[in-house]
Design a protein around this motif. Structure first.
Motif, PDB file in Angstrom:
ATOM      1  N   ASN B  49      14.341  -3.754   8.303  1.00  0.00           N
ATOM      2  CA  ASN B  49      14.457  -3.738   9.699  1.00  0.00           C
ATOM      3  C   ASN B  49      15.501  -3.344  10.450  1.00  0.00           C
ATOM      4  OD1 ASN B  49      11.638  -5.158  10.112  1.00  0.00           O
ATOM      5  ND2 ASN B  49      12.703  -7.072   9.738  1.00  0.00           N
ATOM      6  N   GLN B  50      16.545  -2.973   9.824  1.00  0.00           N
ATOM      7  CA  GLN B  50      17.939  -2.512  10.166  1.00  0.00           C
ATOM      8  C   GLN B  50      17.993  -0.936   9.810  1.00  0.00           C
ATOM      9  OE1 GLN B  50      20.614  -5.488   8.717  1.00  0.00           O
ATOM     10  NE2 GLN B  50      21.914  -3.682   7.778  1.00  0.00           N
ATOM     11  N   CYS B  51      17.250  -0.578   8.609  1.00  0.00           N
ATOM     12  CA  CYS B  51      17.465   0.749   8.213  1.00  0.00           C
ATOM     13  C   CYS B  51      16.580   1.768   8.989  1.00  0.00           C
ATOM     14  CB  CYS B  51      16.923   0.722   6.868  1.00  0.00           C
ATOM     15  SG  CYS B  51      18.318  -0.103   5.669  1.00  0.00           S
ATOM     16  N   ILE B  52      16.909   1.987  10.379  1.00  0.00           N
ATOM     17  CA  ILE B  52      16.252   2.855  11.322  1.00  0.00           C
ATOM     18  C   ILE B  52      15.903   4.258  10.568  1.00  0.00           C
ATOM     19  CG2 ILE B  52      16.659   1.022  13.147  1.00  0.00           C
ATOM     20  CD1 ILE B  52      18.259   3.444  14.500  1.00  0.00           C
ATOM     21  N   HIS B  53      16.639   4.782   9.905  1.00  0.00           N
ATOM     22  CA  HIS B  53      16.471   6.056   9.649  1.00  0.00           C
ATOM     23  C   HIS B  53      15.235   6.385   8.537  1.00  0.00           C
ATOM     24  CE1 HIS B  53      18.663   3.945   6.706  1.00  0.00           C
ATOM     25  NE2 HIS B  53      18.114   4.677   5.593  1.00  0.00           N
ATOM     26  N   ALA B  54      14.860   7.570   8.661  1.00  0.00           N
ATOM     27  CA  ALA B  54      13.636   7.904   7.936  1.00  0.00           C
ATOM     28  C   ALA B  54      14.160   8.324   6.493  1.00  0.00           C
ATOM     29  CB  ALA B  54      13.059   9.416   8.292  1.00  0.00           C
ATOM     30  N   GLY B  55      13.093   8.061   5.607  1.00  0.00           N
ATOM     31  CA  GLY B  55      13.416   8.328   4.187  1.00  0.00           C
ATOM     32  C   GLY B  55      12.665   7.569   3.274  1.00  0.00           C
ATOM     33  N   PHE B  56      11.652   6.633   3.849  1.00  0.00           N
ATOM     34  CA  PHE B  56      11.172   5.598   2.788  1.00  0.00           C
ATOM     35  C   PHE B  56       9.848   5.949   2.868  1.00  0.00           C
ATOM     36  CE2 PHE B  56      14.697   3.639   5.375  1.00  0.00           C
ATOM     37  CZ  PHE B  56      15.303   2.943   4.543  1.00  0.00           C
ATOM     38  N   GLY B  57       9.422   5.663   1.420  1.00  0.00           N
ATOM     39  CA  GLY B  57       7.724   5.561   1.500  1.00  0.00           C
ATOM     40  C   GLY B  57       7.222   7.035   0.865  1.00  0.00           C
ATOM     41  N   LEU B  58       8.104   7.764   0.394  1.00  0.00           N
ATOM     42  CA  LEU B  58       7.844   9.234   0.059  1.00  0.00           C
ATOM     43  C   LEU B  58       6.643   9.150  -1.232  1.00  0.00           C
ATOM     44  CD1 LEU B  58      10.886  11.313   0.672  1.00  0.00           C
ATOM     45  CD2 LEU B  58       8.559  11.853   1.730  1.00  0.00           C
ATOM     46  N   GLN B  59       7.122   8.152  -2.009  1.00  0.00           N
ATOM     47  CA  GLN B  59       6.503   7.748  -3.448  1.00  0.00           C
ATOM     48  C   GLN B  59       5.106   7.087  -3.139  1.00  0.00           C
ATOM     49  OE1 GLN B  59       8.692   7.188  -6.819  1.00  0.00           O
ATOM     50  NE2 GLN B  59      10.431   8.494  -5.792  1.00  0.00           N
ATOM     51  N   TYR B  60       5.398   5.831  -2.173  1.00  0.00           N
ATOM     52  CA  TYR B  60       4.318   5.059  -2.228  1.00  0.00           C
ATOM     53  C   TYR B  60       3.211   5.329  -1.078  1.00  0.00           C
ATOM     54  CZ  TYR B  60       1.909   0.415  -2.152  1.00  0.00           C
ATOM     55  OH  TYR B  60       0.984  -0.539  -2.094  1.00  0.00           O
ATOM     56  N   PHE B  61       3.696   5.692   0.099  1.00  0.00           N
ATOM     57  CA  PHE B  61       3.003   6.166   1.077  1.00  0.00           C
ATOM     58  C   PHE B  61       2.515   7.598   1.078  1.00  0.00           C
ATOM     59  CE2 PHE B  61       4.286   2.085   2.853  1.00  0.00           C
ATOM     60  CZ  PHE B  61       3.034   1.521   3.072  1.00  0.00           C
ATOM     61  N   ARG B  62       3.362   8.393   0.460  1.00  0.00           N
ATOM     62  CA  ARG B  62       3.213   9.872   0.335  1.00  0.00           C
ATOM     63  C   ARG B  62       3.538  10.588   1.892  1.00  0.00           C
ATOM     64  NH1 ARG B  62       3.502  11.693  -4.493  1.00  0.00           N
ATOM     65  NH2 ARG B  62       2.762  10.222  -5.730  1.00  0.00           N
ATOM     66  N   GLU B  63       4.381   9.710   2.708  1.00  0.00           N
ATOM     67  CA  GLU B  63       4.949  10.237   3.816  1.00  0.00           C
ATOM     68  C   GLU B  63       6.157   9.720   4.087  1.00  0.00           C
ATOM     69  OE1 GLU B  63       2.948   8.765   7.700  1.00  0.00           O
ATOM     70  OE2 GLU B  63       1.598   7.656   6.212  1.00  0.00           O
ATOM     71  N   GLU B  64       7.067  10.250   4.934  1.00  0.00           N
ATOM     72  CA  GLU B  64       8.146   9.674   5.163  1.00  0.00           C
ATOM     73  C   GLU B  64       8.182   9.082   6.595  1.00  0.00           C
ATOM     74  OE1 GLU B  64      11.544  12.793   6.001  1.00  0.00           O
ATOM     75  OE2 GLU B  64      12.691  11.403   4.996  1.00  0.00           O
ATOM     76  N   LEU B  65       8.742   7.810   6.309  1.00  0.00           N
ATOM     77  CA  LEU B  65       8.774   6.571   7.132  1.00  0.00           C
ATOM     78  C   LEU B  65      10.048   6.009   7.500  1.00  0.00           C
ATOM     79  CD1 LEU B  65       5.926   4.455   5.956  1.00  0.00           C
ATOM     80  CD2 LEU B  65       5.668   5.980   7.818  1.00  0.00           C
ATOM     81  N   THR B  66      10.247   5.540   8.279  1.00  0.00           N
ATOM     82  CA  THR B  66      11.549   4.624   8.629  1.00  0.00           C
ATOM     83  C   THR B  66      11.488   3.396   8.182  1.00  0.00           C
ATOM     84  OG1 THR B  66      10.853   3.790  10.898  1.00  0.00           O
ATOM     85  CG2 THR B  66      11.821   5.833  11.117  1.00  0.00           C
ATOM     86  N   GLY B  67      12.662   2.682   8.022  1.00  0.00           N
ATOM     87  CA  GLY B  67      12.636   1.479   7.502  1.00  0.00           C
ATOM     88  C   GLY B  67      11.618   0.359   8.209  1.00  0.00           C
ATOM     89  N   PRO B  68      11.765   0.276   9.583  1.00  0.00           N
ATOM     90  CA  PRO B  68      10.776  -0.491  10.212  1.00  0.00           C
ATOM     91  C   PRO B  68       9.507  -0.238  10.077  1.00  0.00           C
ATOM     92  CG  PRO B  68      12.799   0.137  11.533  1.00  0.00           C
ATOM     93  CD  PRO B  68      12.756   0.758  10.391  1.00  0.00           C
ATOM     94  N   GLU B  69       9.223   0.924  10.002  1.00  0.00           N
ATOM     95  CA  GLU B  69       7.688   1.343   9.801  1.00  0.00           C
ATOM     96  C   GLU B  69       7.322   1.051   8.440  1.00  0.00           C
ATOM     97  OE1 GLU B  69       7.152   5.340  12.601  1.00  0.00           O
ATOM     98  OE2 GLU B  69       8.427   5.564  10.850  1.00  0.00           O
ATOM     99  N   TYR B  70       8.113   1.272   7.461  1.00  0.00           N
ATOM    100  CA  TYR B  70       7.766   0.598   5.990  1.00  0.00           C
ATOM    101  C   TYR B  70       7.589  -0.726   5.933  1.00  0.00           C
ATOM    102  CZ  TYR B  70       7.665   0.828   0.805  1.00  0.00           C
ATOM    103  OH  TYR B  70       7.373   0.577  -0.401  1.00  0.00           O
ATOM    104  N   ALA B  71       8.310  -1.544   6.586  1.00  0.00           N
ATOM    105  CA  ALA B  71       8.181  -3.074   6.624  1.00  0.00           C
ATOM    106  C   ALA B  71       7.054  -3.623   7.436  1.00  0.00           C
ATOM    107  CB  ALA B  71       9.454  -3.560   7.221  1.00  0.00           C
TER     108      ALA B  71
END
Lengths: 122, 420
Positions: B49-71
Motif C-alpha cells: 500500500n505504501q509502494c506506490i511506484h510501478a514494477g510489481f506483477g511482471l511475472q504473476y500478472f504479466r503487466e507492470e502494476l504499482t504496489g497498491p494495484e497489486y494489493a
C-alpha cells in the motif's frame, strides 16, 4: 559513427544496451534480450520519456494521500513540471482504482492521471 | 464485529500482506472451508500500500502494476471468495492442544483478547527494516534519522515530507526509490552512500531513480558520524578500505537535515520465536520442509517472514503453495515425510525449503554469498545449469523435478554455485 550506452529500464533484468548512430540516424541496437529493449534504446535516443507515480491530497478518507500514476510517459526533461501539475489536483473520497483524475496533463496527449487504489469514505 | 465472526476456522493466516492474501487463496484452492486472515494494520495489503511506484506483477500478472494495484487485485479475490479478513488485530500467541488444534490468541481493538481455533496456521508476518541500532552509527541522536520504509509511509500515505535536504545510507531498492520520490516532492537528495563496491539495488533503479535526477551514488563509502542536537544537521561520511573499514583521514562532512537508512530487512519472527519454532540463523526465518511447514506440525510459513524476497511475484507464488499445504492439512491430508536434506554448498548462503521429498516438483529459492559471472549451478550430481551471472541481491529460483529425485538414493543433496 558513434555509440550511446544505456541500461534498459523496461524490466528488472536491466540489459546493458548499445546504440550505434550516424548523426540522427540509428544504425544498430544490441545488448537487448527482448524487443522492449530495442524499443527503449530507440526511444531513449530520439525522445527520452518516463512515467512516475506520486500522490494527491484526498479529503474524506482515512489516508491523507491518494496514490496516482501517469497513463503515458512524459518527456524526461518535463518530469518535475509534470509532478508539480499533478500535485495541484485535489480529490474527494470515494475514489475507485483506475479512475482518471485529469486528462492530457501539460497538454500532452494521453498523459492521464490515474488513481492506483480505491479509497472509501472514512 | 468480532461477535459475528467465527471462532473456529480451518486455516488461520497471520498477516494480510501479499503473502497472507496468497496463502489464504491457496488454502481455499486446496479445499479449506473457512479461512481467516488476521492483519495488524487497519487494512489488508501490507507494505504494498505504501509502494506506490510501478514494477510489481511482471511475472504473476504479466503487466507492470504499482504496489497498491497489486494489493487491490488480490484483496478483490479474497473478498470475492468469502475469506474473512480481521484488520487491527495483533496475534499475541499460539498454543497447540493435545489433538493438534491450534489456539490463536489475538488482540483486537474492539473485541479485546480472544482465542480462535484453527486446524492449520500460516505465518505471513513479513519483515521489518534494520535500523540505526543494527549498524551502530556513532554520534548524537537527533530527529531526522529514519528508515527508508518509514519515510515512504510518511510521504505516500500520510502526506508528510520528512525533510528538505536528504542523504541516504544504503543502495537497496527502497532507498533508490525514495531518492526519486523525495525529489519529485521537492526535497533535495544530496547523495546515496553504499558500503559495498557495488549497488545493492537493480540497475534500472540506479538509472531511473538516481541518474535521471543527477543524484550521485558514492560506492565503498559509509556514514561514520551523526551530528545535530535536536534535529540532524550533518553527517560525516568516509570511504572504506578493502576490509570495509572506514578511512577516517579521508572523511568529510555533508550537511543534511534527514538521513534515510536503506540497510536491509529482517524477517519479523517474534511470534515464531515465542512459540518455539526452529529458526534458520542465516535467513532469520523458520526452518521449513518441502511443504513449507515449520518445526511445529500444521504451522506453515511463507513470504518475507520465511526469507526476504526481492520481488512480490515470488512471494505470491510461494504463498499460494504454503497456503495450499495448510489447506490440505486442515482436511487431514498428510504428505510423506521429507527424506532429503538440502545443503547450501560452495558460494550458497542459504536455500529454502530446507528439505525435499521425491514425490513431487519443488521450487527452491536461494541466494549466493558472492558475485560470480558466469556461474555454474550444480545440484548434487543430478543437474547442472549455467547462469549469466549471480549476485547476492538477486534471489535464484530453481525447479527440481520428481524424476530427478527418483534417481537419487542419498539423504543429503548439496547445491554449489561456482564460476563457470
Amino acid at each position: 559513427m558513434s555509440t550511446e550506452n544505456y541500461v534498459c529500464i523496461a524490466c528488472p533484468i536491466g540489459c546493458p544496451l548499445e546504440l550505434v548512430h550516424e548523426g540522427d540516424q540509428i544504425v544498430d541496437v544490441s545488448g537487448n534480450k527482448c524487443v522492449r529493449g530495442a524499443k527503449y534504446a530507440r526511444q531513449e535516443f530520439t525522445d527520452p520519456r518516463r512515467t512516475f507515480s506520486t500522490t494527491v491530497p484526498i479529503e474524506g478518507s482515512n489516508w491523507a494521500r491518494l496514490p496516482v500514476k501517469l497513463a503515458a510517459p512524459v518527456p524526461k526533461d518535463r518530469i518535475l513540471e509534470a509532478a508539480q501539475a499533478v500535485h495541484q489536483l485535489r480529490v474527494q473520497a470515494p475514489i475507485r482504482m483506475g479512475e482518471v483524475l485529469a486528462r492530457d496533463l501539460l497538454g500532452l496527449d494521453g498523459v492521464n492521471v490515474v488513481a492506483t487504489r480505491s479509497l472509501g469514505r472514512a | 464485529m468480532f461477535g459475528r465472526m467465527n471462532r473456529r476456522y480451518d486455516t488461520v493466516v497471520v498477516g494480510g500482506g501479499p503473502a497472507g492474501m496468497g496463502a489464504a487463496l491457496g488454502a481455499l484452492d486446496a479445499g479449506a472451508g473457512k479461512v481467516l486472515v488476521l492483519e495488524r494494520d487497519g487494512e489488508a495489503g501490507g507494505i504494498l500500500n505504501q509502494c506506490i511506484h510501478a514494477g510489481f506483477g511482471l511475472q504473476y500478472f504479466r503487466e507492470e502494476l504499482t504496489g497498491p494495484e497489486y494489493a487491490e487485485r488480490f484483496l478483490a479475490q479474497v473478498i470475492d471468495r468469502d475469506i474473512d479478513v480481521m484488520p487491527s488485530s495483533y496475534v499475541t500467541g499460539l498454543a497447540v492442544d493435545s489433538e493438534g488444534t491450534k489456539q490463536v490468541r489475538v488482540l483486537n481493538e474492539r473485541a479485546g483478547l480472544a482465542s480462535i481455533e484453527a486446524a492449520s496456521v500460516v505465518l505471513a508476518m513479513g519483515c521489518r527494516e534494520r535500523t540505526r541500532g543494527s549498524i551502530r552509527i556513532p554520534g548524537t541522536r537527533p530527529a531526522g534519522v529514519l528508515t527508508a520504509g518509514l519515510a515512504q509511509k510518511l510521504v505516500n500515505q500520510k502526506g508528510y515530507l520528512p525533510g528538505k535536504r536528504v542523504a541516504i545510507l544504503g543502495s537497496g531498492d527502497i532507498g533508490l526509490i525514495m531518492a526519486r520520490r523525495l525529489t519529485l516532492e521537492g526535497a533535495e537528495v544530496v547523495g546515496v552512500f553504499e558500503l559495498m563496491p557495488y549497488s545493492n539495488g537493480l540497475n534500472r533503479n540506479v538509472v531511473q531513480c538516481l541518474d535521471d535526477y543527477d543524484i550521485p551514488m558514492h560506492l565503498s563509502t559509509t556514514v561514520v558520524e551523526i551530528h545535530g542536537r535536536d534535529r540532524l544537521e550533518a553527517i560525516t561520511v568516509a570511504p572504506v578500505d578493502a576490509h570495509l573499514q572506514p578511512q577516517l583521514d579521508k572523511a568529510r562532512k555533508v550537511p543534511c537535515d534527514t538521513l534515510l537508512l536503506s540497510i536491509g530487512l529482517i524477517p519479523d519472527n517474534e511470534l515464531a520465536r515465542q512459540i518455539g519454532i526452529q529458526l534458520d540463523p542465516v535467513t532469520g526465518g523458520p526452518v521449513v520442509s518441502s511443504t513449507l511447514e515449520t518445526s511445529l506440525p500444521g504451522v506453515f510459513a511463507c513470504g518475507n517472514v520465511l526469507h526476504v524476497h526481492d520481488v512480490v511475484d515470488y512471494v505470491t507464488a510461494e504463498s499460494l503453495r504454503a497456503g495450499g499445504f495448510a489447506g490440505e492439512w486442515s482436511r487431514e491430508i498428510r504428505r510423506p515425510k521429507d527424506s532429503i536434506q538440502l545443503v547450501p554448498g560452495n558460494n550458497v548462503r542459504y536455500c529454502v525449503p530446507h528439505t525435499l521429498s521425491p514425490d513431487r516438483e519443488h521450487t527452491v529459492f536461494m541466494r549466493v554469498k558472492q558475485r560470480v559471472e558466469p556461474a555454474r549451478l550444480r545440484v548434487g550430481g543430478l543437474m547442472e545449469k549455467t547462469l549469466r551471472f549471480v549476485i547476492p541481491a538477486e534471489m535464484i529460483s530453481l525447479k527440481i523435478q520428481p524424476e530427478m529425485l527418483d534417481r537419487f538414493h542419498g539423504d543429503r543433496l548439496t547445491i554449489d554455485i561456482d564460476p563457470a
